[in-house]
Design a protein around this motif. Structure first.
Motif, PDB file in Angstrom:
ATOM      1  N   ALA A  34       0.885  -1.056   0.015  1.00  0.00           N
ATOM      2  CA  ALA A  34       0.006  -0.128  -0.041  1.00  0.00           C
ATOM      3  C   ALA A  34       0.756   1.211   0.080  1.00  0.00           C
ATOM      4  N   ALA A  35       1.921   1.253   0.889  1.00  0.00           N
ATOM      5  CA  ALA A  35       2.590   2.693   1.073  1.00  0.00           C
ATOM      6  C   ALA A  35       3.468   3.028  -0.166  1.00  0.00           C
ATOM      7  N   LEU A  36       3.879   1.780  -0.684  1.00  0.00           N
ATOM      8  CA  LEU A  36       4.845   1.986  -1.879  1.00  0.00           C
ATOM      9  C   LEU A  36       4.164   1.907  -3.363  1.00  0.00           C
ATOM     10  N   ARG A  37       2.912   1.342  -3.345  1.00  0.00           N
ATOM     11  CA  ARG A  37       2.228   1.269  -4.613  1.00  0.00           C
ATOM     12  C   ARG A  37       3.010   0.295  -5.430  1.00  0.00           C
ATOM     13  N   LEU A  38       3.099  -0.792  -4.763  1.00  0.00           N
ATOM     14  CA  LEU A  38       3.748  -2.074  -5.407  1.00  0.00           C
ATOM     15  C   LEU A  38       2.803  -2.831  -6.144  1.00  0.00           C
ATOM     16  N   ASP A  39       3.050  -3.537  -7.313  1.00  0.00           N
ATOM     17  CA  ASP A  39       2.487  -4.598  -7.898  1.00  0.00           C
ATOM     18  C   ASP A  39       2.546  -5.662  -7.144  1.00  0.00           C
ATOM     19  N   ALA A 160      10.421  10.674   1.340  1.00  0.00           N
ATOM     20  CA  ALA A 160       8.933  10.222   1.912  1.00  0.00           C
ATOM     21  C   ALA A 160       8.520   8.777   0.860  1.00  0.00           C
ATOM     22  N   PRO A 161       7.950   8.045   1.519  1.00  0.00           N
ATOM     23  CA  PRO A 161       7.460   6.606   0.720  1.00  0.00           C
ATOM     24  C   PRO A 161       6.678   7.136  -0.537  1.00  0.00           C
ATOM     25  N   GLY A 162       5.797   7.915  -0.504  1.00  0.00           N
ATOM     26  CA  GLY A 162       5.277   8.525  -1.782  1.00  0.00           C
ATOM     27  C   GLY A 162       5.966   8.987  -2.737  1.00  0.00           C
ATOM     28  N   ALA A 163       7.324   9.426  -2.280  1.00  0.00           N
ATOM     29  CA  ALA A 163       8.046  10.204  -3.334  1.00  0.00           C
ATOM     30  C   ALA A 163       9.115   9.193  -3.922  1.00  0.00           C
ATOM     31  N   MET A 164       9.178   7.779  -3.468  1.00  0.00           N
ATOM     32  CA  MET A 164      10.163   6.862  -4.013  1.00  0.00           C
ATOM     33  C   MET A 164      10.297   6.614  -5.434  1.00  0.00           C
ATOM     34  N   TRP A 165       9.326   6.955  -6.312  1.00  0.00           N
ATOM     35  CA  TRP A 165       9.361   6.857  -7.813  1.00  0.00           C
ATOM     36  C   TRP A 165       9.461   8.183  -8.570  1.00  0.00           C
ATOM     37  N   ALA A 166       9.792   8.986  -7.666  1.00  0.00           N
ATOM     38  CA  ALA A 166       9.874  10.477  -8.727  1.00  0.00           C
ATOM     39  C   ALA A 166      11.213  10.607  -9.080  1.00  0.00           C
ATOM     40  N   GLY A 167      11.177  11.016 -10.786  1.00  0.00           N
ATOM     41  CA  GLY A 167      12.343  11.351 -11.045  1.00  0.00           C
ATOM     42  C   GLY A 167      13.225   9.957 -11.664  1.00  0.00           C
ATOM     43  N   ARG A 168      14.222  10.000 -11.891  1.00  0.00           N
ATOM     44  CA  ARG A 168      15.188   9.342 -12.241  1.00  0.00           C
ATOM     45  C   ARG A 168      16.463   9.427 -11.467  1.00  0.00           C
TER      46      ARG A 168
END
Length: 206
Positions: A34-39, A160-168
């Motif tokens: 849930a927190a990391l929006r994983l598949d 923050a957990p919700g920003a883990m996927w931002a950018g490269r």
């Protein structure tokens, strides 16, 4: 398990001895999903942790079976990937998984106790640089872990957990994922089993 079919997916890797797996592992997997929006989250059962003694370690098949018992397919899966890949070192496991699943984004899920131990891992800086890291609380370890060596070295890469996927980013980020603590403990389960066996043996002898 996703079989390299070309989909872009986010997979959390929750590695450990699972000696045995228990409800706490399932709790961590659900929180991370849930927190990391994983598949998916893979419960990666280690053939043998180099930092743990072999004594008292149940056979691999037994530990894998316990992980399967707490898994919840299709999103939480028990995995024997390290045994099949023939590796016990995290950096090598990650390298081989990326080669096999080139479109997957992996996140290494660890408890606060493992963040404390991270500097003892083989090629730990390489792991932290190339793989997103999610740290969940563990009773008695969280405060020390967040003020320890690894957290200090990696401080500027924390998100923050919700920003883990931002950018490269060139250096992958890590996050502390707040979560309710779960009381289940593999050590306590093994101790209870030992005590039960001892009592049973004593009763049989009397």
């Amino acid at each position: 398990m996703i079989a390299g079919d070309g989909r872009h997916v986010r997979i959390g890797l929750l590695g450990g001895s699972f000696n045995p797996a228990h409800a706490g592992h399932a709790h961590v997997a659900r929180v991370a999903l849930a927190a990391l929006r994983l598949d998916q989250v893979w419960l990666m059962v280690s053939p043998g942790n180099p930092l743990k003694p072999a004594r008292g370690m149940a056979p691999f098949a037994e530990r894998l079976a316990s992980a399967r018992a707490v898994a919840a397919p299709p999103r939480i899966l028990a995995s024997d990937a390290e045994a099949r890949l023939g590796t016990r070192l995290t950096w090598k496991t990650l390298k081989l998984l990326r080669r096999r699943y080139p479109r997957a984004e992996f996140v290494l899920i660890v408890g606060a106790d493992n963040l404390t131990q991270l500097p003892r891992w083989n090629r730990w800086r390489e792991i932290a640089s190339g793989t997103r890291l999610a740290v969940l609380p563990r009773p008695g370890y969280t405060r020390a872990a967040l003020h320890g060596r690894a957290a200090s070295v990696l401080r500027r890469h924390r998100r923050a957990p919700g920003a883990m996927w931002a950018g490269r980013p060139a250096h992958k980020p890590w996050a502390f994922v707040p979560a309710r603590l779960h009381a289940a403990s593999a050590t306590a389960i093994r101790s209870a089993r030992w005590h039960s066996a001892l009592v049973s043996g004593s009763n049989a002898a009397s």
